[in-house]
Design a protein around this motif. Structure first.
Motif, PDB file in Angstrom:
ATOM      1  N   PRO A 109       0.807  -1.324  -0.013  1.00 23.12           N
ATOM      2  CA  PRO A 109       0.044  -0.255   0.019  1.00 23.12           C
ATOM      3  C   PRO A 109       0.978   1.428  -0.211  1.00 23.12           C
ATOM      4  N   LEU A 110       1.982   1.105  -0.472  1.00 23.68           N
ATOM      5  CA  LEU A 110       2.972   2.315  -0.452  1.00 23.68           C
ATOM      6  C   LEU A 110       2.201   3.556  -1.380  1.00 23.68           C
ATOM      7  N   SER A 111       1.637   3.071  -2.492  1.00 22.85           N
ATOM      8  CA  SER A 111       1.153   4.185  -3.150  1.00 22.85           C
ATOM      9  C   SER A 111      -0.290   4.574  -2.875  1.00 22.85           C
ATOM     10  N   GLY A 112      -0.893   3.893  -2.050  1.00 22.96           N
ATOM     11  CA  GLY A 112      -2.272   4.337  -1.592  1.00 22.96           C
ATOM     12  C   GLY A 112      -3.446   3.479  -2.216  1.00 22.96           C
ATOM     13  N   GLU A 113      -4.297   3.566  -1.750  1.00 22.27           N
ATOM     14  CA  GLU A 113      -5.890   3.053  -2.027  1.00 22.27           C
ATOM     15  C   GLU A 113      -6.902   3.819  -1.614  1.00 22.27           C
ATOM     16  N   ILE A 114      -7.686   4.280  -2.118  1.00 21.52           N
ATOM     17  CA  ILE A 114      -8.816   4.945  -1.716  1.00 21.52           C
ATOM     18  C   ILE A 114     -10.220   4.187  -1.950  1.00 21.52           C
ATOM     19  N   ASP A 115     -10.844   3.643  -0.902  1.00 20.60           N
ATOM     20  CA  ASP A 115     -12.129   3.007  -0.950  1.00 20.60           C
ATOM     21  C   ASP A 115     -13.094   3.828  -0.443  1.00 20.60           C
ATOM     22  N   ILE A 116     -13.917   3.967  -1.747  1.00 20.52           N
ATOM     23  CA  ILE A 116     -15.091   5.119  -1.317  1.00 20.52           C
ATOM     24  C   ILE A 116     -16.272   4.502  -0.887  1.00 20.52           C
ATOM     25  N   VAL A 117     -16.577   3.310  -0.833  1.00 19.46           N
ATOM     26  CA  VAL A 117     -17.308   2.349  -0.105  1.00 19.46           C
ATOM     27  C   VAL A 117     -17.233   1.032  -0.592  1.00 19.46           C
ATOM     28  N   GLU A 118     -17.292   0.238   0.637  1.00 22.73           N
ATOM     29  CA  GLU A 118     -17.417  -1.287   0.714  1.00 22.73           C
ATOM     30  C   GLU A 118     -18.704  -1.575   1.434  1.00 22.73           C
ATOM     31  N   GLY A 119     -18.920  -2.994   1.124  1.00 22.24           N
ATOM     32  CA  GLY A 119     -20.211  -3.432   1.969  1.00 22.24           C
ATOM     33  C   GLY A 119     -20.167  -5.072   1.812  1.00 22.24           C
ATOM     34  N   ARG A 120     -21.061  -5.520   2.621  1.00 24.73           N
ATOM     35  CA  ARG A 120     -21.304  -7.057   2.464  1.00 24.73           C
ATOM     36  C   ARG A 120     -22.738  -7.118   2.170  1.00 24.73           C
ATOM     37  N   GLY A 121     -22.966  -8.379   1.369  1.00 20.85           N
ATOM     38  CA  GLY A 121     -24.350  -8.469   0.717  1.00 20.85           C
ATOM     39  C   GLY A 121     -25.336  -9.401   2.070  1.00 20.85           C
ATOM     40  N   ASN A 122     -24.779  -9.887   2.834  1.00 19.61           N
ATOM     41  CA  ASN A 122     -25.399 -10.651   4.124  1.00 19.61           C
ATOM     42  C   ASN A 122     -26.399  -9.613   4.471  1.00 19.61           C
ATOM     43  N   ASN A 123     -27.506 -10.000   5.314  1.00 24.16           N
ATOM     44  CA  ASN A 123     -28.598  -9.329   5.633  1.00 24.16           C
ATOM     45  C   ASN A 123     -28.085  -8.747   6.925  1.00 24.16           C
ATOM     46  N   HIS A 124     -28.957  -8.049   7.730  1.00 24.95           N
ATOM     47  CA  HIS A 124     -28.813  -7.208   8.908  1.00 24.95           C
ATOM     48  C   HIS A 124     -28.220  -7.954   9.972  1.00 24.95           C
ATOM     49  N   THR A 125     -28.784  -9.234  10.212  1.00 23.75           N
ATOM     50  CA  THR A 125     -28.436 -10.052  11.077  1.00 23.75           C
ATOM     51  C   THR A 125     -27.060 -10.663  11.143  1.00 23.75           C
ATOM     52  N   TYR A 126     -26.222 -10.177   9.950  1.00 23.31           N
ATOM     53  CA  TYR A 126     -24.791 -10.640  10.097  1.00 23.31           C
ATOM     54  C   TYR A 126     -24.157  -9.832  11.016  1.00 23.31           C
ATOM     55  N   GLN A 127     -23.015 -10.652  11.871  1.00 21.33           N
ATOM     56  CA  GLN A 127     -22.445 -10.149  13.178  1.00 21.33           C
ATOM     57  C   GLN A 127     -21.736  -8.947  12.716  1.00 21.33           C
ATOM     58  N   GLN A 128     -20.950  -8.768  11.774  1.00 21.81           N
ATOM     59  CA  GLN A 128     -20.270  -7.747  11.387  1.00 21.81           C
ATOM     60  C   GLN A 128     -20.972  -6.477  10.732  1.00 21.81           C
ATOM     61  N   GLY A 129     -22.319  -6.808  10.241  1.00 18.55           N
ATOM     62  CA  GLY A 129     -23.184  -5.748   9.596  1.00 18.55           C
ATOM     63  C   GLY A 129     -23.111  -6.227   8.151  1.00 18.55           C
ATOM     64  N   GLY A 130     -24.532  -6.511   7.911  1.00 16.78           N
ATOM     65  CA  GLY A 130     -24.665  -6.988   6.327  1.00 16.78           C
ATOM     66  C   GLY A 130     -24.910  -5.618   5.486  1.00 16.78           C
ATOM     67  N   ASN A 131     -25.879  -5.649   4.525  1.00 18.76           N
ATOM     68  CA  ASN A 131     -26.169  -4.479   3.664  1.00 18.76           C
ATOM     69  C   ASN A 131     -26.871  -3.616   4.257  1.00 18.76           C
ATOM     70  N   ASN A 132     -26.873  -3.263   5.375  1.00 22.71           N
ATOM     71  CA  ASN A 132     -27.322  -2.293   5.974  1.00 22.71           C
ATOM     72  C   ASN A 132     -26.072  -1.286   6.475  1.00 22.71           C
ATOM     73  N   ILE A 133     -24.865  -1.768   6.260  1.00 22.14           N
ATOM     74  CA  ILE A 133     -23.776  -0.901   6.819  1.00 22.14           C
ATOM     75  C   ILE A 133     -22.819  -0.809   5.589  1.00 22.14           C
ATOM     76  N   VAL A 134     -22.356   0.072   5.416  1.00 24.16           N
ATOM     77  CA  VAL A 134     -21.026   0.271   4.376  1.00 24.16           C
ATOM     78  C   VAL A 134     -19.814   0.846   5.229  1.00 24.16           C
ATOM     79  N   SER A 135     -18.785   0.908   4.715  1.00 25.31           N
ATOM     80  CA  SER A 135     -17.569   1.697   5.104  1.00 25.31           C
ATOM     81  C   SER A 135     -16.595   2.064   4.232  1.00 25.31           C
TER      82      SER A 135
END
Length: 465
Positions: free
Chosen positions: A270-296
């Motif tokens: 990652p020396l030259s960098g990376e920009i993640d505008i949005v990432e998510g998970r398709g699992n539903n909201h019951t997924y422990q880490q947060g599903g498609n109700n959460i992005v980062s």
């Protein structure tokens, strides 16, 4: 008189006609009524309210007296003097004037602070680089489909293809849709070699070759999907990006809208960098880490993969009473020499905000050497720019990944059917397809749909810094 004394001794309050004139009991009421004041109660007698009704017997002589009622009357105008109303104190006006002056001063100070804050922010001029609504299909002068099996070192379970099966335009929208791999390539020993026909998008061999070895329990990528980028036709160094899209739903799907540098100016990731505008998970909201109700949103930066400081610049955002798969949202980025922030639908709803107010190498607080004892060299601060490595041309990537062994889906969470450290992780995932594949099959569920992509570059003369 004898009865009267008896009543008074028992706490009663009554009078007889034998009372003499002039006594207190016979004085007229000030309200001109016939009710006479009750005599003072005997403090040693038993209160009536504390005795049961049956204890009074049937004789009216020992019953409690009738209830007294409160009498009121209207005070007529002029009956009560109000001397303070006849002459006003000249100082009384200041009781109103002083608070008003204070309020005006407060509003003035607040207005100045707002003006000063707005005027201190550099107002950049932007020039349009890309405005694509896909009404004319996929513009190959801008967009490039990428074919790989490596998954950028994340151990992802998809093979990205160049076919219309996984990336296509439908109803005026760009669609990226994961599909199952050809089972015959998994159920027998096979090799995928994307270098053979020259279609591999990566110069790294392991990103181009995958093998099914039934003896070893390893298989090729069990899923096909799509990844498309603007590397050939639209790049920016400082500016804005807005992507209007509906994210997919479905177990173990990993949608992403992100950016990589055109050139590895400061070294490999990652020396030259990376920009993640949005990432998510398709699992539903019951997924422990947060599903498609959460992005980062996140920035990746560091001297090597083991010292990636992404956790210092990573923020999650929950959807409000909905999910990011329920409808479209606009995922945005604004990036300058002084700051970088991401937002959803409006700049007021920011996700990640990073100020470039100190050199990133200093902010990262990296160790002096890596785990092998090799000295880590600061290649950023020599530029004299605090935003390095985020001071070079970046391009946009849209993709839907599946699974992976880098921890994006944590082991042991919500029935995850594989372990990241297992050599048979892909095989274990494939074996559980009857569990996860049905979650992709509802209409439009297992695909990312993109309505528009807009990119602007900063063109006010400061973009060279």
């Amino acid at each position: 008189m004898e009865n009267q004394a008896q009543y008074r001794g028992s706490g009663a309050s009554t009078t007889t006609n034998s009372m003499r004139p002039g006594t207190p009991e016979s004085r007229s009421s000030p309200f001109n009524d016939e009710i006479t004041p009750a005599p003072r109660a005997n403090p040693f007698s038993t209160p009536y309210t504390s005795r049961p009704a049956s204890s009074f017997g049937s004789s009216s002589a020992v019953r409690p007296p009738a209830s007294r009622y409160f009498h009121s009357r209207r005070v007529r105008k002029g009956e009560v003097e109000q001397p303070w109303r006849s002459k006003k104190d000249p100082k009384e006006k200041w009781v109103t004037i002083i608070p008003l002056i204070g309020m005006l001063i407060g509003f003035g100070i607040a207005g100045f602070l707002v003006y000063d804050g707005i005027s201190s922010v550099v107002q950049h001029t932007y020039c349009e680089v890309l405005n694509d609504d896909f009404s004319g299909g996929i513009n190959t002068a801008v967009w490039t489909k990428e074919a790989e099996v490596g998954g950028f070192g994340n151990g992802q379970f998809e093979q990205t293809t160049l076919t219309d099966e996984n990336v296509f335009v439908q109803d005026g929208k760009l669609v990226i849709k994961p599909t199952l791999q050809d089972a015959s390539l998994i159920e027998s020993n096979n090799v995928i070699n994307l270098t053979a026909d020259g279609t591999c998008s990566s110069p790294v061999l392991k990103n181009c070759v995958s093998v099914t070895n039934l003896t070893a329990g390893t298989i090729i990528q069990p899923v096909k999907s799509g990844r498309i980028s603007t590397k050939a036709g639209a790049t920016i160094k400082y500016g804005r990006v807005e992507v209007t899209a509906r994210l997919p739903s479905g177990d173990w799907l990993w949608p992403a809208i992100w950016m990589l540098p055109v050139n590895e100016t400061y070294g490999p990731w990652p020396l030259s960098g990376e920009i993640d505008i949005v990432e998510g998970r398709g699992n539903n909201h019951t997924y422990q880490q947060g599903g498609n109700n959460i992005v980062s949103s996140a920035l990746h930066w560091g001297p090597d993969p083991a010292n990636d400081a992404w956790w210092r610049t990573n923020v999650k955002r929950s959807a409000l009473h909905t999910t990011y798969a329920a409808g479209e949202n606009t995922f945005g980025l604004e990036w300058s020499q002084k700051y970088l922030f991401t937002y959803i639908n409006t700049k007021l709803l920011q996700v990640l905000y990073t100020n470039f107010d100190e050199p990133l190498w200093k902010r990262g607080n990296f160790p002096l050497s890596d785990s092998n004892g090799t000295r880590l060299v600061d290649v950023w601060s020599q530029t004299g720019r605090e935003q390095t490595p985020f001071d070079q041309e970046f391009y946009l990537i849209l993709n839907v990944a599946v699974g992976g062994t880098n921890g994006w889906f944590e082991d042991g969470q919500s029935g995850k059917p594989w372990f990241d450290t297992s050599t048979t992780a892909k095989n274990d995932f494939w074996a559980a397809r009857d569990q996860w594949y049905p979650t992709w099959q509802a209409k439009g569920a297992g695909q990312m749909e993109v309505s528009s992509v807009k990119m602007w570059k900063q063109c006010d003369g400061d973009e060279g810094n």
